[in-house]
Design an enzyme around this catalytic site. Structure first.
Site, PDB file in Angstrom:
ATOM      1  N   TRP A  43     -19.904 -25.441 -88.153  1.00  0.00           N
ATOM      2  CA  TRP A  43     -19.800 -24.017 -87.801  1.00  0.00           C
ATOM      3  C   TRP A  43     -20.122 -23.723 -86.334  1.00  0.00           C
ATOM      4  CZ3 TRP A  43     -18.364 -19.359 -89.741  1.00  0.00           C
ATOM      5  CH2 TRP A  43     -18.849 -18.225 -89.077  1.00  0.00           C
ATOM      6  N   ASN A  45     -20.458 -19.970 -83.831  1.00  0.00           N
ATOM      7  CA  ASN A  45     -20.168 -18.572 -83.510  1.00  0.00           C
ATOM      8  C   ASN A  45     -20.437 -18.312 -82.036  1.00  0.00           C
ATOM      9  OD1 ASN A  45     -22.737 -18.619 -85.268  1.00  0.00           O
ATOM     10  ND2 ASN A  45     -22.986 -16.604 -84.410  1.00  0.00           N
ATOM     11  N   ASP A  46     -21.203 -17.320 -81.680  1.00  0.00           N
ATOM     12  CA  ASP A  46     -21.279 -16.797 -80.308  1.00  0.00           C
ATOM     13  C   ASP A  46     -21.382 -17.845 -79.188  1.00  0.00           C
ATOM     14  OD1 ASP A  46     -21.926 -14.922 -82.204  1.00  0.00           O
ATOM     15  OD2 ASP A  46     -23.829 -14.346 -81.300  1.00  0.00           O
ATOM     16  N   GLN A  62     -23.674 -20.877 -80.674  1.00  0.00           N
ATOM     17  CA  GLN A  62     -24.346 -20.799 -81.961  1.00  0.00           C
ATOM     18  C   GLN A  62     -23.716 -21.825 -82.890  1.00  0.00           C
ATOM     19  OE1 GLN A  62     -26.947 -18.136 -83.301  1.00  0.00           O
ATOM     20  NE2 GLN A  62     -27.303 -19.126 -81.343  1.00  0.00           N
ATOM     21  N   PHE A 108     -31.226 -18.186 -82.277  1.00  0.00           N
ATOM     22  CA  PHE A 108     -30.135 -17.225 -82.188  1.00  0.00           C
ATOM     23  C   PHE A 108     -29.647 -17.102 -80.735  1.00  0.00           C
ATOM     24  CE2 PHE A 108     -30.128 -14.274 -86.161  1.00  0.00           C
ATOM     25  CZ  PHE A 108     -30.043 -15.383 -86.987  1.00  0.00           C
ATOM     26  N   SER A 109     -28.726 -16.158 -80.541  1.00  0.00           N
ATOM     27  CA  SER A 109     -28.006 -16.075 -79.262  1.00  0.00           C
ATOM     28  C   SER A 109     -28.876 -15.704 -78.068  1.00  0.00           C
ATOM     29  CB  SER A 109     -26.873 -15.054 -79.383  1.00  0.00           C
ATOM     30  OG  SER A 109     -25.851 -15.619 -80.142  1.00  0.00           O
ATOM     31  N   ARG A 171     -32.526  -8.843 -80.576  1.00  0.00           N
ATOM     32  CA  ARG A 171     -31.912 -10.158 -80.361  1.00  0.00           C
ATOM     33  C   ARG A 171     -30.894 -10.170 -79.223  1.00  0.00           C
ATOM     34  NH1 ARG A 171     -29.999  -8.584 -85.607  1.00  0.00           N
ATOM     35  NH2 ARG A 171     -27.745  -8.432 -85.754  1.00  0.00           N
ATOM     36  N   ASP A 172     -30.485 -11.373 -78.877  1.00  0.00           N
ATOM     37  CA  ASP A 172     -29.400 -11.664 -77.940  1.00  0.00           C
ATOM     38  C   ASP A 172     -29.702 -11.264 -76.494  1.00  0.00           C
ATOM     39  OD1 ASP A 172     -28.313 -12.257 -80.412  1.00  0.00           O
ATOM     40  OD2 ASP A 172     -27.038 -10.493 -80.491  1.00  0.00           O
TER      41      ASP A 172
HETATM   42  C1  FRU Z   1     -23.603 -12.201 -83.407  1.00  0.00           C
HETATM   43  C2  FRU Z   1     -24.928 -12.640 -83.988  1.00  0.00           C
HETATM   44  C3  FRU Z   1     -26.068 -12.411 -83.019  1.00  0.00           C
HETATM   45  C4  FRU Z   1     -27.090 -13.423 -83.432  1.00  0.00           C
HETATM   46  C5  FRU Z   1     -26.210 -14.587 -83.828  1.00  0.00           C
HETATM   47  C6  FRU Z   1     -26.744 -15.427 -84.936  1.00  0.00           C
HETATM   48  O1  FRU Z   1     -22.520 -12.869 -83.980  1.00  0.00           O
HETATM   49  O2  FRU Z   1     -25.177 -11.988 -85.222  1.00  0.00           O
HETATM   50  O3  FRU Z   1     -26.575 -11.092 -83.015  1.00  0.00           O
HETATM   51  O4  FRU Z   1     -27.970 -13.762 -82.413  1.00  0.00           O
HETATM   52  O5  FRU Z   1     -24.966 -14.042 -84.209  1.00  0.00           O
HETATM   53  O6  FRU Z   1     -25.939 -16.538 -85.158  1.00  0.00           O
END
Ligand code: FRU
Length: 483
Positions: A43, A45-46, A62, A108-109, A171-172
């Site tokens: 997997w 993501n970001d 991610q 996380f991000s 977050r982020d």
């Molecule tokens: C966005 C998100 C972020 C978080 C991350 C977790 O896609 O939800 O807010 O940090 O993905 O994987």
């Protein structure tokens, strides 16, 4: 005897050429994008920690190293010298928790900066420290640092730099240097007091990267904030600040180091199906002058693939003055040209309605870069059908001149012609189409799946006269191909 020997040689030759073709290069699976970043497996993501440092673009992301579904987040890592060819590196940031089955304190991000003034005090020798600001799930905003160009990471012993607050789910963090106020700025997504109506972007400032002062909050945003300064019409003496939401939508305004003052309402940044978790690169060389954004193509599908997730192609951001005001425009980074194969060009061709008149019948492929300027004359609609074959109808990209709508894969956006012309730039990869109308004023980024054998391209006109003023189509090499 002789003939069986001959047959044996033939057999060897056949299996050699055949396997050489099948093994042309690694990462050649049917639904593996060939010029969009994907993880080797599992997997993604970001995009996280996008930064240029010592000749390398870093792309952290991610990543769940254990499964093709979201969970147990780490920062995966890749580097590139040209924004196009990526080298996979080992996992960069691990959860702040040893338990392999808990989501608590997973990574996380966040973002990365170069600690140019050694504020964290970790530097050894001449090479500056790279710092990553990340959210440790339910565990505050934290710093990891690397002394070896991002290859290995340690956690800062003074963590967290912003404590966890169980109400705000912050977050982020995106951190950058703000020249005017001579401070580092962090934009952080938060839900103050746990109020859904207040969720948005909090702005913090710091002189030393470890003590952060809360400055202000702007409601109406969800996840992955970003804030950048961009010149208007390429004039560096006329700039605006642009604040981004996770889905790439944005507001244009002013930023004084404490507060963002909007001058526009929120506007959509991408009209496709799969544009999310945008982030711009930090620390691009000053003589480059570009602002480059990357996003995760959330919701894409990759049947039977070892990986799950792809990034967009990097895009360049700019602000442009229009009659209706200043707007963001976004175009593919020029490095796409590094993958150009020999292309075809058409100039001043009248395109007659009807599929049989297909100008582009000799073009075949699943990785293409198309650039065209179309004089609408009296046309009703025109466009491309990509990834078609005798068996497959393909995917349609259409400009409806009567409604002034540009559309693809079920999504559409209003786009008025300029000088009665529509300009299209299109990136087609095995599982994505990115469509840029009129110099990136309208962008649609979407994922799709097609029969791997459907490789034809049709340019069509549904009625009326259309002049193809100029059309360039380049087949694209795979980023995995080695010369
Ligand atoms: C966005 C998100 C972020 C978080 C991350 C977790 O896609 O939800 O807010 O940090 O993905 O994987």
């Amino acid at each position: 005897m002789k003939s069986s020997y001959f047959l044996f040689i033939l057999f060897c030759l056949f299996s050699f050429t055949h396997s050489a073709k099948a093994q042309k290069h690694a990462f050649d699976e049917s639904y593996r994008p060939q010029f969009h970043f994907t993880p080797e497996q599992n997997w993604m993501n970001d995009p996280n920690g996008l930064i240029f440092f010592e000749g390398e673009y870093h792309l952290f992301y991610q990543h769940n190293p254990n499964a093709k579904e979201w969970g147990f987040m780490h920062w995966g890592h890749a580097v590139s010298k040209d924004l196009v060819h990526w080298e996979h590196l080992p996992l960069a940031i691990y959860p702040d928790n040893d338990s392999k089955d808990k989501e608590y304190a997973t990574a996380f991000s966040g973002s990365a900066i170069v600690d140019k003034n050694n504020l964290l005090g970790k530097q050894k020798g001449d090479a500056a420290t790279l710092l990553a600001f990340y959210t440790s799930k339910d565990n505050g905003q934290r710093i990891a640092y690397s002394l070896d160009k991002g290859r290995t990471w340690e956690k800062y012993e003074g963590n967290p730099v912003i404590a966890f607050d169980e109400k705000d789910d912050a977050r982020d963090p995106k951190v950058f240097w703000h020249e005017e106020s001579q401070r580092y700025i962090m934009v952080l997504w938060r839900m103050p007091e746990g109020k859904k109506s207040a969720e948005g972007i909090s702005i913090y400032s710091s002189e030393n990267l470890t003590d952060w002062t809360y400055e202000s909050h702007l409601a109406g945003f969800y996840e992955c904030p970003d804030l950048v300064e961009l010149p208007v019409d390429r004039r560096t003496d006329d700039t605006r600040w642009v604040i981004f939401d996770g889905d790439g939508s944005y507001l244009i305004g002013d930023f004084d180091g404490k507060r963002f003052k909007p001058e526009t309402p929120k506007m959509q940044g991408d009209f496709g199906k799969n544009y999310y978790a945008t982030q711009t690169f930090n620390n691009l060389p000053a003589d480059d002058g570009r602002t480059i954004q990357l996003a995760w193509m959330r919701g894409g599908e990759y049947p039977d693939m070892p990986f799950n997730g792809q990034m967009t192609f990097p895009t360049e951001l700019a602000l442009k003055n229009y009659l209706e005001g200043i707007r963001l425009v976004r175009t593919p980074a020029k490095e796409i040209e590094l993958l150009h194969e020999k292309g075809d060009t058409w100039e001043d061709k009248n395109l007659i309605p009807g599929l049989n008149k297909n100008l582009t019948r000799k073009v075949k492929g699943d990785c293409l870069h198309i650039q065209g300027t179309f004089d609408l004359k009296s046309v009703n609609s025109f466009g491309f059908v990509v990834r078609s074959s005798r068996k497959e109808t393909g995917v349609e990209i259409r400009y409806d001149a009567t409604k002034q709508v540009l559309s693809c894969l079920g999504q559409g956006v209003l786009l008025s012609p300029e000088d009665n012309k529509i300009q299209l730039e299109i990136l087609i990869d095995r599982t994505s189409i990115e469509l840029f109308g009129n110099g990136g004023k309208a962008v649609l980024s979407s994922c799709y799946t097609a029969d791997p054998d459907a490789q034809e391209l049709v340019l069509y006109n549904t009625g009326g006269e259309l002049l193809v003023e100029k059309l360039d189509i380049y087949p694209l090499k795979s980023m995995y191909e080695v010369d």
